[in-house]
Scaffold this motif. Structure first.
Motif, mmCIF file in Angstrom:
data_model
loop_
_atom_site.group_PDB
_atom_site.id
_atom_site.type_symbol
_atom_site.label_atom_id
_atom_site.label_comp_id
_atom_site.label_asym_id
_atom_site.label_seq_id
_atom_site.Cartn_x
_atom_site.Cartn_y
_atom_site.Cartn_z
ATOM 1 N N LEU A 174 0.899 -1.108 0.087
ATOM 2 C CA LEU A 174 -0.105 -0.107 0.088
ATOM 3 C C LEU A 174 0.718 1.139 -0.122
ATOM 4 O O LEU A 174 1.675 1.598 1.028
ATOM 5 C CB LEU A 174 -0.919 -0.058 1.279
ATOM 6 C CG LEU A 174 -1.779 1.161 1.468
ATOM 7 C CD1 LEU A 174 -2.841 1.516 0.147
ATOM 8 C CD2 LEU A 174 -2.904 1.120 2.617
ATOM 9 N N ASN A 175 0.933 1.997 -1.049
ATOM 10 C CA ASN A 175 1.761 3.098 -1.410
ATOM 11 C C ASN A 175 3.136 2.755 -1.061
ATOM 12 O O ASN A 175 3.995 3.662 -0.204
ATOM 13 C CB ASN A 175 1.284 4.273 -0.481
ATOM 14 C CG ASN A 175 0.221 4.694 -1.148
ATOM 15 O OD1 ASN A 175 -0.691 4.397 -1.781
ATOM 16 N ND2 ASN A 175 -0.058 6.229 -0.726
ATOM 17 N N GLY A 176 3.529 1.857 -1.292
ATOM 18 C CA GLY A 176 5.166 1.414 -0.901
ATOM 19 C C GLY A 176 5.312 0.494 0.098
ATOM 20 O O GLY A 176 6.521 0.350 0.435
ATOM 21 N N GLN A 177 4.222 0.481 1.039
ATOM 22 C CA GLN A 177 4.543 -0.194 2.399
ATOM 23 C C GLN A 177 4.024 -1.719 2.075
ATOM 24 O O GLN A 177 2.789 -1.917 1.757
ATOM 25 C CB GLN A 177 3.857 0.562 3.207
ATOM 26 C CG GLN A 177 4.269 2.018 3.670
ATOM 27 C CD GLN A 177 5.756 1.936 4.150
ATOM 28 O OE1 GLN A 177 6.183 1.141 4.853
ATOM 29 N NE2 GLN A 177 6.363 2.864 3.674
ATOM 30 N N ARG A 178 4.733 -2.594 2.408
ATOM 31 C CA ARG A 178 4.486 -4.008 2.268
ATOM 32 C C ARG A 178 3.268 -4.529 3.420
ATOM 33 O O ARG A 178 3.857 -4.086 4.539
ATOM 34 C CB ARG A 178 5.857 -5.008 2.379
ATOM 35 C CG ARG A 178 5.638 -6.335 2.341
ATOM 36 C CD ARG A 178 5.173 -6.871 0.835
ATOM 37 N NE ARG A 178 5.011 -8.082 0.670
ATOM 38 C CZ ARG A 178 6.155 -8.956 0.319
ATOM 39 N NH1 ARG A 178 7.239 -8.278 0.210
ATOM 40 N NH2 ARG A 178 5.860 -10.301 -0.007
ATOM 41 N N LEU A 179 2.462 -5.078 3.102
ATOM 42 C CA LEU A 179 1.595 -5.483 4.028
ATOM 43 C C LEU A 179 1.576 -7.136 4.456
ATOM 44 O O LEU A 179 1.764 -7.928 3.516
ATOM 45 C CB LEU A 179 0.155 -5.278 3.542
ATOM 46 C CG LEU A 179 -0.153 -3.811 2.981
ATOM 47 C CD1 LEU A 179 -1.670 -3.644 2.666
ATOM 48 C CD2 LEU A 179 0.091 -2.869 3.942
ATOM 49 N N ALA A 203 10.137 -5.241 0.277
ATOM 50 C CA ALA A 203 9.972 -6.000 1.572
ATOM 51 C C ALA A 203 9.657 -5.416 2.551
ATOM 52 O O ALA A 203 9.714 -4.224 2.486
ATOM 53 C CB ALA A 203 11.609 -6.705 1.680
ATOM 54 N N ARG A 204 9.165 -5.952 3.745
ATOM 55 C CA ARG A 204 8.776 -5.148 4.720
ATOM 56 C C ARG A 204 9.818 -4.706 5.583
ATOM 57 O O ARG A 204 11.041 -5.080 5.449
ATOM 58 C CB ARG A 204 7.891 -6.384 5.636
ATOM 59 C CG ARG A 204 8.885 -7.444 6.307
ATOM 60 C CD ARG A 204 8.037 -8.109 7.061
ATOM 61 N NE ARG A 204 8.956 -9.278 7.831
ATOM 62 C CZ ARG A 204 9.632 -9.230 8.684
ATOM 63 N NH1 ARG A 204 9.747 -8.173 9.315
ATOM 64 N NH2 ARG A 204 10.469 -10.461 8.930
#
Length: 314
Positions: free
Chosen positions: A195-200, A271-272
């Motif tokens: 989500l907007n470049g943030q790994r879920l 990656a997270r």
């Protein structure tokens, strides 16, 4: 004291504050004609000749020159290198460049660590490195690329306002909207989502603080782009034909939330973020069980099979 001349029928001079209204309501034929040269203040006015016009022109030019010099001086001070705004902008640019350099250095170190870890694991167990890569992929520890779709949710356009009022209100995309959309993509068979470049991942929290949407305490700004890897047709159909699709259609129709889909063959989810290692202990090689010391209630343990290390993260 100078005697009043050409008085009105009511006793005021023609230029007294109340004479005008009285003169308008009086008989115009009973008021003497006023001549400009007989005005009491006419003698105090400066003469209108060529010399006075020249002096007035010179004063106007001098005043304009002073104003121009003042404006240029203020602009020079505002653009000088030593003013606080310029110093702050320079500091921001330097800090940003330093952060980018540190990120590149971190990526290099992570690559070296991964290579060294693979050598050690393959030396002790032939399949340990492959199993670790599979666990990292499942847990979001590595970036993934492939085909998929992007679901974009954006705030509504300003709604029409009442006549004479200001700009209309805007309906915002909430954290609940994003949670429903993400869960719908997971249910439709998404292999990885960002989500907007943030790994879920399974432990990711989508929350709101004020008017900002947070993903693991990182603020995001609209539009919200949800990137999901997997079969494109299956993802779309799985979302639109289920309750998630009904919900998204409802908020789009009732509240003007803008929704769009975009397919791609080379999408990437990062990656997270790596958690901070708080405590580590060696596992028993035979039972792979942690020591008898129980974990604290405020921490969650994550164990990676094959590497013999157990870590606790907040």
């Amino acid at each position: 004291m100078r005697e009043r001349e050409h008085e009105t029928p009511h006793g005021e001079t023609p230029y007294s504050p109340t004479s005008l209204l009285r003169a308008l309501t009086a008989d115009p034929y009973s008021v003497d004609t006023l001549r400009k040269d007989e005005h009491p203040a006419a003698e105090a006015a400066p003469p209108d000749n060529r010399l006075m016009r020249g002096v007035t022109l010179l004063l106007a030019l001098a005043l304009g020159f002073v104003v121009a010099v003042s404006v240029l001086d203020l602009r020079h001070e505002s653009s000088a290198e030593g003013n606080p705004r310029a110093l702050l902008e320079q500091e921001v640019l330097e800090t940003r460049a330093e952060a980018e350099q540190l990120e590149r250095h971190q990526s290099e170190l992570e690559g070296q660590i991964a290579d060294a870890q693979g050598v050690i694991l393959d030396g002790s167990d032939a399949g340990a490195s492959a199993r670790l890569a599979a666990y990292e992929q499942a847990g979001g520890g590595v970036s993934l690329s492939g085909s998929g779709t992007v679901l974009e949710l954006q705030d509504s356009a300003p709604l029409p306002s009442s006549p004479g009022g200001g700009a209309g209100t805007v309906n915002r995309v909430t954290d609940g909207d994003l949670q429903i959309a993400v869960n719908g993509l997971w249910a439709a068979g998404a292999e990885a989502i960002s989500l907007n470049g943030q790994r879920l991942t399974a432990t990711t929290a989508i929350r709101t603080a004020g008017s900002a949407v947070l993903v693991d305490f990182r603020p995001l700004s609209p539009p919200y782009r949800i990137t999901a890897l997997g079969d494109t047709e299956q993802l779309r159909t799985g979302v639109l034909e289920e309750e998630t699709g009904d919900y998204l259609t409802d908020i789009s129709t009732r509240y003007g939330i803008r929704m769009s889909w975009e397919d791609g063959d080379e999408l990437t989810v990062p990656a997270r973020a790596v958690g901070t290692l708080r405590e580590a202990s060696v596992l028993d090689d035979e039972t792979h069980e942690a020591p008898d010391t129980p974990p604290t209630p405020s921490s969650t343990q994550h164990s990676t099979a094959g590497n013999g290390v157990e870590e606790e993260t907040p």
